[in-house]
Design an enzyme around this catalytic site. Structure first.
Site, short mmCIF file in Angstrom:
data_model
loop_
_atom_site.label_atom_id
_atom_site.label_comp_id
_atom_site.label_asym_id
_atom_site.label_seq_id
_atom_site.Cartn_x
_atom_site.Cartn_y
_atom_site.Cartn_z
N HIS A 83 -90.96 0.70 15.87
CA HIS A 83 -90.16 1.20 17.00
C HIS A 83 -89.58 2.58 16.71
O HIS A 83 -89.04 3.21 17.61
CB HIS A 83 -89.05 0.21 17.35
CG HIS A 83 -87.91 0.21 16.38
ND1 HIS A 83 -87.94 -0.49 15.20
CD2 HIS A 83 -86.71 0.84 16.41
CE1 HIS A 83 -86.81 -0.30 14.54
NE2 HIS A 83 -86.04 0.51 15.25
N LYS B 245 -82.61 -5.34 7.04
CA LYS B 245 -82.53 -5.83 5.66
C LYS B 245 -81.19 -5.56 4.96
O LYS B 245 -80.96 -6.08 3.86
CB LYS B 245 -83.64 -5.17 4.83
CG LYS B 245 -83.51 -3.65 4.72
CD LYS B 245 -84.62 -3.06 3.87
CE LYS B 245 -84.43 -1.55 3.70
NZ LYS B 245 -85.46 -0.95 2.84
N LYS C 239 -83.25 -12.98 -0.93
CA LYS C 239 -81.96 -13.27 -0.30
C LYS C 239 -82.03 -14.44 0.67
O LYS C 239 -81.01 -14.91 1.18
CB LYS C 239 -81.44 -12.02 0.41
CG LYS C 239 -81.09 -10.90 -0.56
CD LYS C 239 -80.69 -9.63 0.14
CE LYS C 239 -80.29 -8.54 -0.86
NZ LYS C 239 -81.35 -8.18 -1.81
#
Length: 603
Positions: free
Chosen positions: A310, A364, A406
């Protein structure tokens, strides 16, 4: 002397040698020869001269860089001289009816000595007359193997490098005191670097063992750096032999060299079978990981690569880079699209029908997603679901989600959304008859956009201090190319529903990373300083790659583990998503959902 002048000089020297050699050999050994006339000697000399120049051209005896002469160049001389003498012997024998074997054998020997000597003498003159050794920097070479020998030879023949190899070290005791190229001796092991640098007034240390394990490289760098000498490293020997890089392309030791893991070898045949001649689509293609996936994918000659993202500028940059490099060998199709736009994703995947999709689009940054949890849900969960379902509808064979460490026991929104994204992939894989969907989980990526290394470098350039959240903060690290290669390898290994995890070695303390960067930037820790700013919202002191129940000693592929989660129904995820947009307790709902799911088992 330019190339044309050198060509003319060698032509003249060879002509003199060839023309006179027949006469010299004849008159030196005249009592042994009978039946020779001056006319016959002149004819033999002319035929030999013509044949020598013909074979000299064929064996490229005039356009070689003789200042770098090696065994290969000497073999070319032997071939050229032997061929010219044999042809001359045959022609003269046909003309006169008998063979002058003894004369031609002696002439052949003289050609080898004089023509070979004329080439080698140029190397000697260049090395000892034109090179000003006193201007060269005394250098210690670490490694007495193939790489070290190549490097020492290059230093001795290329004054432009500005280095004079003085001594070498090697941990192989059998190489102690052996002499390498042009008198450079192995004077000790890597443990002796500090004392040898001081004894021989060394100003540069070059590590010529490119395949060295990271831990050993780190130890060598520590020892060399203590001396104050500049530390450089030689490129990979395989890249040199393949012609991709030159021996002389030395580089400073980077933090990626010290903290990156030893590289994983890919199953190139299996990957090529998956990618070659096919259409491949990469989401998040303008990001650090996505763009590197694109660079790795094109090596396997797909027919088309759809780069989707994008961000207009980032897609423009990777599109330009790939097109400039590939020059039309692979069709690159840039697409501006947001993975949150479900209709757009279905439209584009149906249009291009990719065989493989690498889904690297994601939010992130942990603190940012703590402050903007809804956006994390939209991009990481809904974006993954949209893209995966569009891929299934388009008949994609493999769908690979880029995930993160994570996602293991997450205390934060970013990690929780990535774990749910993994669940989405596994649930869809169970329902899909044709498309195989998998996830790839790895740790922090060295040098990626917004990561800790660029931040530390900016702080060092500004004069410090470098800010670290906590002295005990640790993370797993890998390089951008390796992370991208793992994603591609996982796609080749996928049977469906797996979570692939890379064996990332030992975690690294962030404060040690900061100290390494300060040293590599040419400063001392006291000059820059390190400050502790405190743990940020959502951060953990220690990251994990697998839950305790996932730990298993077997590897599905060298340095790659594979996990497969227990059953997660797509209906459960579909029921979860509306709650995330209608409740202020979004984070708690996410974490509770993850905690209620059964632990994962490795298969």
């Amino acid at each position: 002397m330019n190339a044309k002048q050198r060509y003319i000089l060698l032509l003249i020297i060879d002509s003199i040698i060839v023309t006179l050699s027949v006469f010299i050999c004849y008159y030196i050994l005249e009592p042994f020869f009978e039946g020779y006339s001056t006319k016959l000697l002149i004819t033999t000399s002319i035929v030999l001269l013509i044949s020598h120049h013909i074979f000299g051209y064929l064996f490229n005896l005039y356009h070689r860089a003789w200042e770098y002469a090696s065994i290969k160049e000497l073999i070319a001389i032997v071939k050229g001289v032997t061929a010219s003498v044999l042809v001359t012997t045959l022609i003269i024998s046909i003309m006169n009816g008998y063979i002058f074997a003894r004369l031609m054998i002696i002439t052949w020997m003289m050609h080898l000595i004089l023509i070979g000597g004329s080439r080698i003498s140029w190397r000697v003159v260049r090395s000892y007359v034109f090179n000003k050794k006193e201007d060269l920097i005394p250098t210690l070479v670490v490694g007495a193997g193939r790489g070290g020998n190549l490097l020492i030879s290059q230093m001795n023949t290329t004054p432009a490098l500005g280095m004079k190899p003085v001594i070498a070290v090697d941990d192989d005791e059998d190489k102690r005191n052996i002499e390498l190229s042009q008198g450079v001796r192995v004077r000790g092991t890597t443990k002796d670097i500090e004392s040898l640098v001081n004894r021989y007034d060394i100003k540069k240390v070059v590590i010529a063992i490119p395949s060295l394990e990271k831990k050993k490289l780190n130890a060598i760098y520590e020892d060399a750096n203590k001396t104050g000498a500049e530390v450089l490293i030689m490129p990979n020997i395989d890249d040199i032999m393949a012609g991709k890089l030159e021996v002389s392309q030395l580089k400073r030791v980077e933090v990626e060299d010290l903290l990156g893991r030893d590289p994983i070898e890919l199953d190139d045949e299996g990957i090529a079978e998956q990618l070659e001649g096919n259409t491949i689509l990469v989401t998040g293609a303008g990001g650090s990981i996505g763009s590197e996936i694109c660079r790795q994918v094109v090596k396997y000659n797909p027919s088309r690569l759809v780069i989707l993202g994008h961000g207009e500028n980032s897609i423009y940059l990777i599109n330009e880079e790939l097109n400039n490099r590939l020059l039309g060998s692979v069709e690159i199709i840039p697409v501006i699209a947001d993975v949150q736009d479900r209709d757009r994703m279905f439209e584009q995947l149906d249009k291009y029908k990719p065989e493989v999709v690498y889904h690297a689009a994601a939010h992130k940054h942990v603190p940012l997603m703590e402050a903007n949890p809804t956006e994390a849900v939209k991009n990481n969960i809904l974006g993954t679901k949209n893209t995966a379902e569009a891929a299934i509808a388009a008949g994609t064979k493999k769908f690979v989600l880029v995930s993160t460490d994570k996602a293991v026991n997450p205390p934060n929104v970013m990690g929780a959304t990535k774990r749910v994204a993994e669940m989405v992939i596994q649930a869809l894989d169970k329902e899909s008859e044709y498309t195989r969907l998998v996830a790839v989980r790895f740790g922090n990526v060295l040098g990626s956009r917004g990561s800790v290394i660029p931040k530390f470098k900016q702080q060092i350039e500004a004069g410090g201090p470098v800010t670290v959240t906590h002295p005990d903060m640790t993370r797993y690290f890998m390089t951008i190319p390796e992370a991208s290669r793992l994603v591609i390898q996982a796609g080749a290994l996928a049977n469906g529903g797996e979570i692939f995890v890379l064996d990332m070695g030992e975690p690294v303390k962030i404060v040690d990373l900061a100290k390494n960067l300060i040293r590599l930037s040419g400063y001392k820790e006291e000059e820059i300083g390190i400050e502790y700013s405190g743990i940020r919202p959502g951060e953990k002191l220690f990251e994990e790659l697998l839950n305790e129940d996932e730990i298993h000693p077997d590897q599905i592929y060298p340095k790659i583990y594979i996990g497969k989660a227990s059953e997660v129904e797509l209906d459960e995820i579909n029921k979860l998503i509306p709650k995330l947009f209608s409740n202020n307790e979004l984070k708690n709902i996410l974490l509770n959902f993850i905690e209620q799911k059964p632990k994962e088992d490795l298969t």
